[in-house]
Design an enzyme around this catalytic site. Structure first.
Site, PDB file in Angstrom:
ATOM      1  N   LYS A 276      -2.603   1.409  61.451  1.00 41.93           N
ATOM      2  CA  LYS A 276      -1.668   0.935  60.438  1.00 41.93           C
ATOM      3  C   LYS A 276      -2.278   1.084  59.053  1.00 41.93           C
ATOM      4  O   LYS A 276      -3.501   1.077  58.912  1.00 41.93           O
ATOM      5  CB  LYS A 276      -1.364  -0.562  60.672  1.00 41.93           C
ATOM      6  CG  LYS A 276      -0.458  -0.855  61.846  1.00 41.93           C
ATOM      7  CD  LYS A 276      -0.166  -2.342  61.945  1.00 41.93           C
ATOM      8  CE  LYS A 276       0.719  -2.670  63.127  1.00 41.93           C
ATOM      9  NZ  LYS A 276       2.075  -2.097  63.069  1.00 41.93           N
ATOM     10  N   ARG A 350       5.442  -2.958  73.795  1.00 38.73           N
ATOM     11  CA  ARG A 350       6.223  -2.585  74.978  1.00 38.73           C
ATOM     12  C   ARG A 350       5.311  -2.187  76.139  1.00 38.73           C
ATOM     13  O   ARG A 350       5.662  -2.338  77.298  1.00 38.73           O
ATOM     14  CB  ARG A 350       7.206  -1.464  74.601  1.00 38.73           C
ATOM     15  CG  ARG A 350       6.557  -0.209  74.110  1.00 38.73           C
ATOM     16  CD  ARG A 350       7.515   0.694  73.332  1.00 38.73           C
ATOM     17  NE  ARG A 350       7.656   0.292  71.934  1.00 38.73           N
ATOM     18  CZ  ARG A 350       8.456   0.883  71.050  1.00 38.73           C
ATOM     19  NH1 ARG A 350       9.198   1.920  71.431  1.00 38.73           N
ATOM     20  NH2 ARG A 350       8.513   0.464  69.812  1.00 38.73           N
TER      21      ARG A 350
END
Ligand code: BES
Ligand code: MN
Ligand code: ZN
Length: 495
Positions: A276, A350
């Site tokens: 990120k 996920r």
């Protein structure tokens, strides 16, 4: 905070402050009228001076009003009487608590007398407790000099005598719910060097001991045995070992199929090799707020001794870049047997949730709800007010939406159409872990839906609701109110 239920007149309360409401247009509520009369119109004289008009989010403190036992009177604005709602009521309570002068240790509140459509005394009292606890919450900041706690420690909620029994029960309910919210906030606000997967496991064990839950905290070897290749793929980039926390609150009938809550517990999300950007990366300590909301909800239903069967499953690890970390292009085999091409290591939520969803099958659940700070795309779609709700069963979605409305912790129903599924196609595995920029929160939910085929399932994307950025940076404790209300309403139905 000590709450009590009281009857009695506002002018006679020997407390540091009495709180009464004023509607827009300087319209006095019944309690404000009583104070006005005994004080020889002192209240209406102040209002006439123009210092306060009753608008929502306004307030005024009066000192030493004649013939009134309490040293201070706080007038709080209620907005237009015709528009008065639970939302405005909650806002007024919040504004009143915030406006209390520093020296006030005890206060008497006269606001439950107000008529609110579709509300009752239980709801009014419980929400007052919840809003007060939310407003007075203090972060356990790690500073050399501890902040001085506010003086406020006693609140008397005034109701009509005939309402006493319901009001007493509502205080207990509000306190139980608030205990859950505070716990979730505390966990969310902790720094990621303290709040590790191991720490979350220990907190869950403590909680289990206090409330009599069954608990298992599985370590890496046990998770390997289960074949959770997807979850372990994310965990392999960190020196912090992963944990799979399984909590069981079994207070319903033996034959009752449980509700399973699954919470994303990424204790820090750097993005992994798909790193990120640096700005605001500290906020990725909140990537365990799904897990915190499960623990918080367990605390609330534990306090309530709620007669229902609930299982909590928390996969927890860090998402770090490392020589051993997963790379874009890697293919993982999930516990379900389905394979996943990792195209972006930052879509890690996920990857840990899918194995937890497969694990949930063994409990033959009546419903599974997962809660996750899953996508930035959800924040783009909905902002910071509702959580995103996805479900493979409309009836379950509507139950959750209603619980959100009731608890003022709302969700918004998003589509989970077949049309989006192809965005996850991969040439090399059963699916990719990302579906492109379009509808990012939906394709994330589509990914999860492939692991939730065997039961009624809903997914709450709380990326926009679990914490606040900016000056008031901090965890919100959401969606503990929604989840707790959902379970309370289920418990009433299956009785
Ligand atoms: N934890 C983040 C989601 C997130 C981002 C929550 C910003 C709150 C604020 C999640 O693991 C993530 O990084 N998601 C990616 C998915 C993308 C790579 C498909 C995202 O949303 O950018
Ligand atoms: Mn991520
Ligand atoms: Zn994440």
């Amino acid at each position: 905070m000590e709450f009590s239920i009281k009857n009695g007149n506002p002018e006679k309360q020997r407390v540091d402050c009495v709180i009464v409401g004023v509607f827009e247009g300087r319209k006095l509520t019944d309690s404000a009228k009583i104070l006005d009369t005994v004080s020889n119109k002192a209240i209406s004289a102040v209002l006439k001076s123009g210092d306060m008009d009753g608008k929502l989010n306004t307030s005024l403190v009066l000192h030493h009003v004649a013939e009134i036992a309490s040293g201070r009177v706080l007038l709080v604005g209620l907005g237009k009487q015709a528009e008065f709602s639970e939302r405005n009521y909650r806002q007024a309570v919040r504004a009143a608590i915030k406006a209390l002068p520093k020296g006030v240790a005890s206060a008497s509140i006269f606001l439950t007398e107000l008529d609110i459509k579709k509300s009752d005394i239980h709801s009014k009292v419980a929400q007052m407790v919840e809003v007060v606890m939310d407003t007075t919450y203090q972060v356990n900041a790690i500073k050399a000099k501890k902040a001085e706690p506010k003086a406020l420690n006693k609140i008397a909620i005034h109701v009509a005598k005939s309402e006493n029994t319901q009001a007493e029960a509502a205080v207990k309910y509000g306190l139980a719910l608030s205990a859950g919210v505070s716990f979730a906030k505390d966990l969310g606000n902790l720094p990621p060097n303290i709040c590790t997967p191991t720490y979350l496991g220990e907190q869950a064990k403590k909680l289990a001991k206090t409330y009599g839950f069954k608990i298992e905290v599985l370590d890496k070897a046990q998770i390997e045995k289960l074949g959770m290749g997807s979850f372990l793929g994310v965990a392999q980039g960190s020196v912090e070992p992963p944990r799979l926390i399984v909590l069981q609150h079994l207070k319903g009938k033996k034959t009752q199929r449980p509700v399973v809550l699954v919470g994303k517990g990424i204790t820090f999300d750097t993005g992994g090799i798909s790193l990120k950007p640096g700005a605001e990366m500290d906020e990725m300590k909140y990537d365990m707020c799904g897990a915190a909301s499960v623990l918080g909800t367990f605390r609330a239903i534990g306090e309530m001794k709620l007669a229902i069967n609930v299982i909590g499953i928390i996969p927890t690890c860090e998402n770090m870049p490392d020589a051993g970390a997963i790379k874009p292009g890697d293919i993982l085999t999930s516990m379900s047997g389905q394979t996943i091409e990792v195209l972006n290591t930052d879509a890690e939520g996920r990857l840990i949730l899918c194995d937890a969803l497969t694990y949930a099958e063994r409990f033959e659940p009546s419903a599974v709800v997962d809660i996750a700070t899953l996508t930035g795309a959800c924040v783009i779609a909905l902002g910071n007010h509702p959580s995103g709700l996805f479900s493979n069963k409309d009836a379950l979605a509507h139950e959750l939406l209603a619980a959100g409305e009731k608890s003022h912790d709302r969700a918004w129903h998003m589509p989970l159409w077949q049309d989006y599924q192809h965005q996850l196609d991969s040439n090399f595995a059963d699916m990719a872990n990302i579906g492109g920029r379009a509808g990012g929160s939906i394709t994330a939910a589509c990914f999860l839906s492939r692991y939730a085929k065997k039961y009624d399932w809903a997914h709450l994307d709380i990326a926009g609701t679990a914490w606040k950025s900016g000056k008031e940076k901090g965890s919100t404790g959401r969606p503990v109110p929604l989840l707790t209300t959902f379970l309370v309403q289920r418990a009433q139905k299956v009785k």
